[in-house]
Write a protein that holds these residues in place. Structure first.
Motif, PDB file in Angstrom:
ATOM      1  N   MET A   1      11.948   7.371  -0.321  1.00 18.76           N
ATOM      2  CA  MET A   1      13.029   7.734  -0.945  1.00 18.76           C
ATOM      3  C   MET A   1      12.990   9.149  -1.931  1.00 18.76           C
ATOM      4  N   ASP A  41      12.116   4.197   2.466  1.00 23.83           N
ATOM      5  CA  ASP A  41      10.700   4.070   1.865  1.00 23.83           C
ATOM      6  C   ASP A  41      10.772   3.616   0.197  1.00 23.83           C
ATOM      7  N   ARG A  43       8.128   3.883  -2.694  1.00 22.43           N
ATOM      8  CA  ARG A  43       6.897   4.416  -3.233  1.00 22.43           C
ATOM      9  C   ARG A  43       6.330   3.650  -4.426  1.00 22.43           C
ATOM     10  N   PRO A  44       4.980   4.137  -4.727  1.00 23.53           N
ATOM     11  CA  PRO A  44       4.195   3.318  -5.523  1.00 23.53           C
ATOM     12  C   PRO A  44       4.739   3.482  -7.029  1.00 23.53           C
ATOM     13  N   ASP A  45       5.666   4.567  -7.139  1.00 17.32           N
ATOM     14  CA  ASP A  45       6.261   4.655  -8.593  1.00 17.32           C
ATOM     15  C   ASP A  45       7.744   4.079  -8.589  1.00 17.32           C
ATOM     16  N   THR A 116      -0.871  -1.747  -4.749  1.00 13.21           N
ATOM     17  CA  THR A 116       0.437  -1.616  -5.295  1.00 13.21           C
ATOM     18  C   THR A 116       1.360  -2.580  -4.870  1.00 13.21           C
ATOM     19  N   THR A 119       4.039  -1.534  -1.985  1.00 16.37           N
ATOM     20  CA  THR A 119       3.719  -1.763  -0.515  1.00 16.37           C
ATOM     21  C   THR A 119       4.249  -3.057   0.184  1.00 16.37           C
ATOM     22  N   ASP A 122       7.860  -2.756   0.395  1.00 17.53           N
ATOM     23  CA  ASP A 122       8.421  -1.682   1.451  1.00 17.53           C
ATOM     24  C   ASP A 122       7.893  -2.392   2.945  1.00 17.53           C
TER      25      ASP A 122
END
Lengths: 347, 442
Positions: A1, A41, A43-45, A116, A119, A122
């Motif tokens: 994203m 998607d 993300r880790p943040d 994370t 993960t 997602d």
């Protein structure tokens, strides 16, 4: 994203409006709805994480219904799929390093390895359940992740996972400090960490063989005589006889049997049988070789099994009954049954 | 039925030549009924024997059906298939790995292939959630993220761009993974068969990123995602993406095979297969890595200290002898040609050395006529086999000077549990019977 989604949407609208005058090469601008539909998607943040929530209790119910048949009720999984839960200690939650991964026999699970929590979210959201990807609601994904986290004692049993509490969870992920980026293999210009030299003469004093396949594994991959050309200066070794005996195999005959088995196997694959029945081990239903073992010596087995496949099972092997199979023709059904009962499926 | 000779290196007779010297002598002496008996025995299930009778080779002296009948008409095999005599060379699963076909691997039969191009139908398969046959009329490629204009391309659009065609190898990061700790599988199909090489045709990714107006000030990474159920996703360095990455639809002159991502896949030269996203439907430009499932739980290398190396993408220089190779039998002593493949994710192959004595002494092999960047390279070395034991090895050196390491050297740095990126020198032990075995050298 994308972080710049808003900006991108604005520019998309702008460009659409400008279409007649802008010399676009090919393609067209994506609409905001299209981007929203596909840009999934996380993300880790947590960029890209949609709003929603799910509890451990909700996750447990969902897990039993949609996940446990492959992953086990407690994420322990089965012989087919790798375990999700295990190998995590309370100390790991503090250090952020899964100690098991440094041991001689590491317990590699999704929870012991993943740095994370994004993960997990997602992946479950994009690809699970395996046979019906992207069929879970956003809240169900939160619930499934919450249940997994609870099984590893990362969150308590009364926990609610949402887009805010997930940030606290990240601080307790057991392997959050366990990852490294090695530039030598990330980019093609990187340098390797294994440096060898190209010696040409008298490079070793003695040569000792440290590992070879045991004799009992000789035929474990099937007869190798049927896996190389049957003419030419080298041939496949006949692994149905011991090494060095020099016997010549009835190669053509064996090839014919193999091709019949291959055709039946193709039917099994094409018909989706192997999604639930492994060749050796069971998945949802019994493994093909288990069925063969059960009916060994039963003269009526072929007819019984064919009828059962056609009409559907009654949950003899487990809780989940096999649905009726109308796809294969009578002839195909016979070939499939013969293949299963011959035990050839396990080869 | 054949008597064994005790001649070294001639223990395993060829199927068409497996009459013993005594039997051949009988035939020569005029006992013609012997041959008839032999043929009867053969029809009981053994490959038809053919003795070199006094008058000559029956393959020459007798009329063959293909020379004495009308052949089949054109287009009777409308999509041409290989000869029925090649049926043994197919993709195969390893029983140790394959439990569910939708999440398995089928290996390329490298032991029977020539040159550097892998026939598309023999390209190895690795699926995480089965393979699909996507309708190209309904396939779209979206590019979004840090671009001026997020765009959508149809297949019609993509085929209107000028295309490039390049030959590159594709190797799974887990190729040879089963052999990190010890010898595990018998043949080169299973040790190295997650390896293929094709001519790929498509649009350079840079052209499409430019077309969307990539924000080069902010962009640091590219993310690719598939349309199939796994929606496989991968982070790629921007520098790499702007260099030679291709959004490909063509493979060896035809469209991609469904098992290879029809109708669109990413080609990331030099990278492990998992970066080559199949059924490619979306590219996102971003400023952080994504930490996807296959960048954390899998396709990440566990090191001896318990840390995990992420984003290990480069396939380092590697080579393997494909003939003779494990699980094969050499039929006779004398002249043979050792043949194999070498490749490097960092560029061209500069040299390949071959040893027949387990790495004590090495000779430089000759390279095939095509030595291409990040492509399989064929090497050969003529070899007089004296019938004695031998250990065959090959060692690649790439244009950066990197030398393919021994298994021991890899383990010293990376341990035995790292699963991925095993590019060690392969050893094949040849015994006096001519049989070849997969072994590891201390």
């Amino acid at each position: 994203m994308s972080r710049s989604l808003d900006r991108a949407m604005r520019s998309a609208v702008l460009v659409l409006a400008m279409l007649p005058v802008v010399a676009m090469a090919l393609g067209r601008a994506a609409t905001p709805e299209e981007i929203k539909a596909w840009d999934i998607d996380v993300r880790p943040d947590f960029t890209g994480l949609p709003a929603g929530s799910g509890t451990v209790a909700e996750g447990e119910v969902l897990w039993e219904a949609k996940c446990a048949s492959c992953h086990g009720s407690f994420g322990e999984s089965n012989s087919v799929f790798a375990p999700l839960v295990g190998g995590v200690t309370r100390k790991d939650l503090e250090t952020g390093r899964s100690a098991t991964l440094a041991s001689d026999a590491p317990t590699r699970t999704a929870l012991s390895m993943s740095p994370t929590v994004s993960t997990l979210w997602d992946y479950i959201n994009r690809a699970m359940p395996w046979n019906a990807p992207q069929s879970l609601s956003t809240n169900e994904v939160y619930a499934a992740v919450a249940y997994l986290l609870n099984l590893s004692d990362i969150v308590p049993a009364d926990f609610t996972l949402d887009q805010n509490s997930i940030r606290e969870v990240q601080k307790r992920m057991p392997n959050r400090n366990g990852m490294v980026l090695f530039p030598g293999l990330w980019n093609r210009k990187g340098k390797s960490d294994v440096i060898a030299t190209a010696c040409m003469k008298d490079c070793a004093k003695s040569i000792a063989i440290s590992s070879a396949l045991p004799e009992h594994a000789r035929n474990a991959h099937g007869n190798l005589a049927l896996q190389s050309r049957e003419w030419g200066p080298v041939r496949g070794a006949n692994t149905e006889v011991a090494a060095g005996t020099g016997a010549t195999a009835p190669i053509k005959l064996a090839a014919k049997q193999a091709s019949t088995a291959a055709a039946a196997r193709k039917l099994a694959e094409g018909g989706g049988c192997l999604g639930c029945h492994g060749l050796n081990a069971g998945i949802v239903g019994p493994g093909m070789s288990q069925v063969a073992a059960k009916y060994r010596g039963d003269a009526a087995a072929a007819a019984k099994l064919a009828a059962k496949i056609r009409a559907g099972g009654a949950g003899v092997w487990g809780e989940i009954a096999m649905p009726p199979q109308r796809g294969p023709s009578d002839e195909e059904l016979k070939a499939l049954v013969d293949w299963i009962l011959s035990g050839a499926a396990s080869e | 039925m054949s008597e064994q000779t005790d001649r070294r290196g001639r223990i395993r007779p060829a199927p068409e030549n497996f009459l013993s010297r005594a039997q051949i002598a009988e035939v020569s002496a005029g006992r013609r009924d012997f041959l008839r008996k032999a043929m009867l025995a053969a029809s009981a299930g053994v490959a038809a024997p053919a003795a070199l009778a006094a008058s000559g080779d029956p393959a020459i002296l007798e009329k063959q059906v293909w020379g004495a009948t009308l052949g089949k008409p054109v287009a009777s095999d409308a999509y041409g298939l290989p000869s029925k005599h090649e049926a043994n060379l197919v993709r195969r699963e390893s029983p140790g790995l394959a439990s569910v076909g939708g999440a398995s691997v089928a290996f390329t039969p490298l032991q029977g292939l020539f040159g550097i191009i892998t026939p598309s139908g023999l390209h190895f398969e690795r699926h995480h959630q089965g393979w699909q046959d996507v309708d190209p009329a309904k396939h779209r490629l979206m590019i979004n993220g840090l671009v001026k204009t997020p765009k959508v391309y149809t297949m019609d659009d993509l085929l209107r761009f000028p295309s490039v065609s390049r030959i590159h190898f594709l190797e799974c990061g887990a190729n040879s993974a089963m052999e990190w700790a010890n010898t595990a599988v018998p043949t080169v199909q299973y040790t190295h068969g997650m390896l293929s090489c094709s001519e790929w045709t498509g649009v350079p990714l840079k052209v499409l990123l430019d077309d969307c107006g990539i924000d080069l000030k902010k962009a640091k990474f590219i993310y690719a995602e598939g349309a199939d159920g796994s929606h496989q996703n991968r982070t790629i360095p921007l520098e790499w993406a702007l260099d030679d990455v291709i959004v490909a639809y063509g493979q060896n002159g035809e469209m991609l095979r469904p098992q290879q991502g029809y109708p669109l896949r990413l080609v990331v030269p030099g990278a492990q297969g998992v970066s080559w996203i199949k059924y490619l439907r979306r590219i996102e430009v971003g400023d952080q890595r994504w930490n996807t499932k296959d960048e954390t739980l899998h396709y990440a290398d566990l090191m001896p200290d318990g840390s995990t190396r992420q984003y290990t993408s480069v396939q380092e220089a590697k080579s393997v002898i494909t003939s003779p190779s494990g699980g094969q039998v050499m039929l006779d002593r004398g002249m043979h040609t050792i043949s194999g493949l070498a490749w490097s994710g960092r560029g061209k192959i500069k040299r390949v050395d071959v040893s027949t004595d387990g790495g004590r002494n090495w000779q430089t092999a000759s390279l095939g006529s095509l030595v291409l960047d990040k492509a399989l390279t064929r090497f050969q070395l003529p070899w007089q086999w004296d019938g004695g034991p031998a250990v065959l090895q090959s060692r690649a050196v790439d244009e950066t000077g990197y030398v393919q390491p021994q298994m021991r050297q890899l383990r010293e740095v990376r341990g035995t549990r790292s699963v991925y990126h095993n590019n060690a020198i392969q050893s094949w032990k040849v015994t006096e019977t001519g049989e070849v075995f997969n072994v590891q050298i201390a």
